[in-house]
Design a protein around this motif. Structure first.
Motif, PDB file in Angstrom:
ATOM      1  N   THR A 231       0.805  -1.226   0.000  1.00  0.00           N
ATOM      2  CA  THR A 231       0.000   0.000   0.000  1.00  0.00           C
ATOM      3  C   THR A 231       0.839   1.276   0.000  1.00  0.00           C
ATOM      4  O   THR A 231       0.323   2.361   0.276  1.00  0.00           O
ATOM      5  N   CYS A 255      -7.992   3.282   0.359  1.00  0.00           N
ATOM      6  CA  CYS A 255      -7.525   2.256  -0.586  1.00  0.00           C
ATOM      7  C   CYS A 255      -7.853   0.843  -0.123  1.00  0.00           C
ATOM      8  O   CYS A 255      -7.180  -0.120  -0.492  1.00  0.00           O
ATOM      9  N   LEU A 332      -3.824   1.701  -6.735  1.00  0.00           N
ATOM     10  CA  LEU A 332      -4.592   0.992  -5.715  1.00  0.00           C
ATOM     11  C   LEU A 332      -6.097   1.201  -5.850  1.00  0.00           C
ATOM     12  O   LEU A 332      -6.869   0.660  -5.056  1.00  0.00           O
TER      13      LEU A 332
END
Length: 351
Positions: A231, A255, A332
Motif C-alpha cells: 500500500t 484504498c 490501488l
C-alpha cells in the motif's frame, strides 16, 4: 529542577525512574483479562524503534519493557535505528550495553534521514511478518502485543494501535487514558484524540472490541509487513517528521484498508509539549511541505480547507515526487476524500 530542557521532558525525573519500571499500572478493562490467544497462530513481529539523540533512560526503558513484556514466541527482533545521533553515549557505550540483550539489532544511519525515512529503512531490514513501529520514549504494558496481532490475523488489511496512556513529561507518572477515544484531526492537519461517536461505539458487542479510527497516533502502531509495502509504505519524500501518520491513515482507509484502536493493548508514551527534534532548515516550512503533499495527493477539493488554515507564504513542493504518490493512489484504485469524510469521519465539521 528543569521541567523540559533539551529533550522536552524532565530528564532528571526520567533518570530517577531508571532503565526499567518493574511495575506499571494495569489499566486494561476487566474483559481484556478474560481473553485468551493462541500465540502459535499469531504473526511473528519485528519491533522498529527510531532514535535521534534520545535520552538514555527513556530509550533503555523502551527496550527493556519490550523485552520483559513481549512473548518471546512472537518476537523476531527489536530493530533500533540510530538516525545519525551525535551524543557520545549513543555510540560505542550503547553498542556495548545492547550486545548483552537478546534479539536486538542496531542500524546506524550515517546521515540524518528523519523519522519517516528511518522507519522505512527499518521496515526494509525487518525479518518479521508484522511491523510494530514505536517511539523511543514508550513503555509497553502487560499483554500488549497479542491483541494487536489477533486483529491483524482476523484482517490483514488493518493497521492497529494501542490505547496510549500518557507518561507525564515532568514527573514521569504513568497516567490512564480514556477507553473510548480514537484519532482525529483538524483542517490544519494536526492530530488530536477525541471521543468516538456513540453510534460507532454502540456497533460493538462489547467494549473490548476494536474502535475504528479516522487517523492514528504516530508513536506506536502495527501492520503486516507485506501489506505495508503493498500500500505504498511511507512517503519518503516527506522530510524529518510531521504528517506521516495522517497520510498513512488516509491512504489505508481510501484504498481498502482500516485503522483501529485496540482497547486491550495499552502502551505508555511521553507526549512532549514541544518538538525537540533538530531539522535541517526551518521546521515549520518542512512540516508544512509534508502537509501540502498530503493535501495535494489525498484531499481532492477539500484541500481548500487545509490551505485556508495556512499562512500566506506557502512552501514549494516537488511536483515530480508528488506525482509518484498520486500514481500509487491510482494503482490501488482508491476512493475519493468525499467517501472518506462520509464513511470514516462523518463528524468532521465542514467550514
Amino acid at each position: 529542577m528543569p521541567t523540559t530542557g533539551y529533550h522536552s521532558f524532565n530528564h532528571s525525573s526520567s533518570d530517577l525512574v531508571g532503565n526499567f519500571r518493574h511495575e506499571l499500572p494495569d489499566f486494561r478493562m476487566e474483559g481484556c483479562h478474560k481473553k485468551t490467544y493462541d500465540l502459535t497462530t499469531l504473526g511473528k513481529t519485528s519491533i522498529i524503534i527510531i532514535f535521534h539523540n534520545e535520552a538514555r533512560s527513556t530509550l533503555l526503558r523502551t527496550i527493556h519493557a519490550l523485552l520483559e513484556r513481549t512473548p518471546i514466541l512472537l518476537l523476531v527482533e527489536i530493530l533500533i535505528v540510530d538516525d545519525a545521533s551525535t551524543h557520545a553515549w549513543l555510540k560505542e557505550p550503547l553498542d556495548k550495553y545492547l550486545q548483552h540483550l537478546p534479539r536486538i539489532r542496531i542500524i546506524r544511519l550515517k546521515q540524518r534521514q528523519g523519522l519517516i525515512r528511518a522507519r522505512t529503512r527499518g521496515a526494509e531490514e525487518a525479518k518479521g511478518d508484522i511491523l510494530y513501529f514505536a517511539d523511543a520514549h514508550t513503555e509497553v504494558g502487560e499483554g500488549w502485543l497479542p491483541p494487536l496481532l489477533q486483529r491483524i490475523k482476523e484482517n490483514r488489511k488493518v493497521l492497529v494501535f494501542p490505547e496510549m496512556d500518557p507518561i507525564q513529561h515532568q514527573s514521569f507518572e504513568y497516567w490512564r487514558a480514556g477507553d473510548e477515544y480514537h484519532g482525529a484531526f483538524y483542517w490544519h492537519m494536526e492530530f488530536k484524540y477525541k471521543f468516538a461517536p456513540k453510534e460507532i461505539l454502540n456497533r460493538r458487542s462489547d467494549p473490548t472490541q476494536p474502535v475504528p479510527s479516522p487517523v492514528m497516533v504516530g508513536c506506536a502502531h502495527a501492520i503486516e509487513r507485506e501489506y505495508f509495502f503493498e500500500t505504498g509504505a511511507y512517503d519518503t519524500d516527506m522530510e524529518i517528521w510531521g504528517g506521516e501518520n495522517i497520510e498513512h491513515a488516509f491512504r489505508l482507509w481510501m484504498c481498502g484498508g482500516r485503522v483501529e484502536v485496540i482497547p486491550c493493548s495499552r502502551v505508555g508514551h511521553v507526549f512532549k509539549p514541544r518538538l525537540p527534534y533538530s531539522f535541517t532548515g526551518d521546521s515549520a516550512s518542512i512540516i508544512q511541505r509534508n502537509l501540502i503533499r498530503i493535501a495535494e495527493t489525498w484531499m481532492d477539493d477539500y484541500k481548500k480547507f487545509f490551505y485556508a488554515t495556512q499562512p500566506s507564504t506557502i512552501s514549494a513542493v516537488d511536483l515530480e515526487s508528488l506525482q509518484k504518490r498520486k500514481n500509487i493512489r491510482e494503482k490501488l484504485n482508491c476512493k475519493d476524500f468525499a467517501w472518506y469524510l462520509k464513511n470514516v469521519f462523518p463528524e468532521m465539521p465542514i467550514p
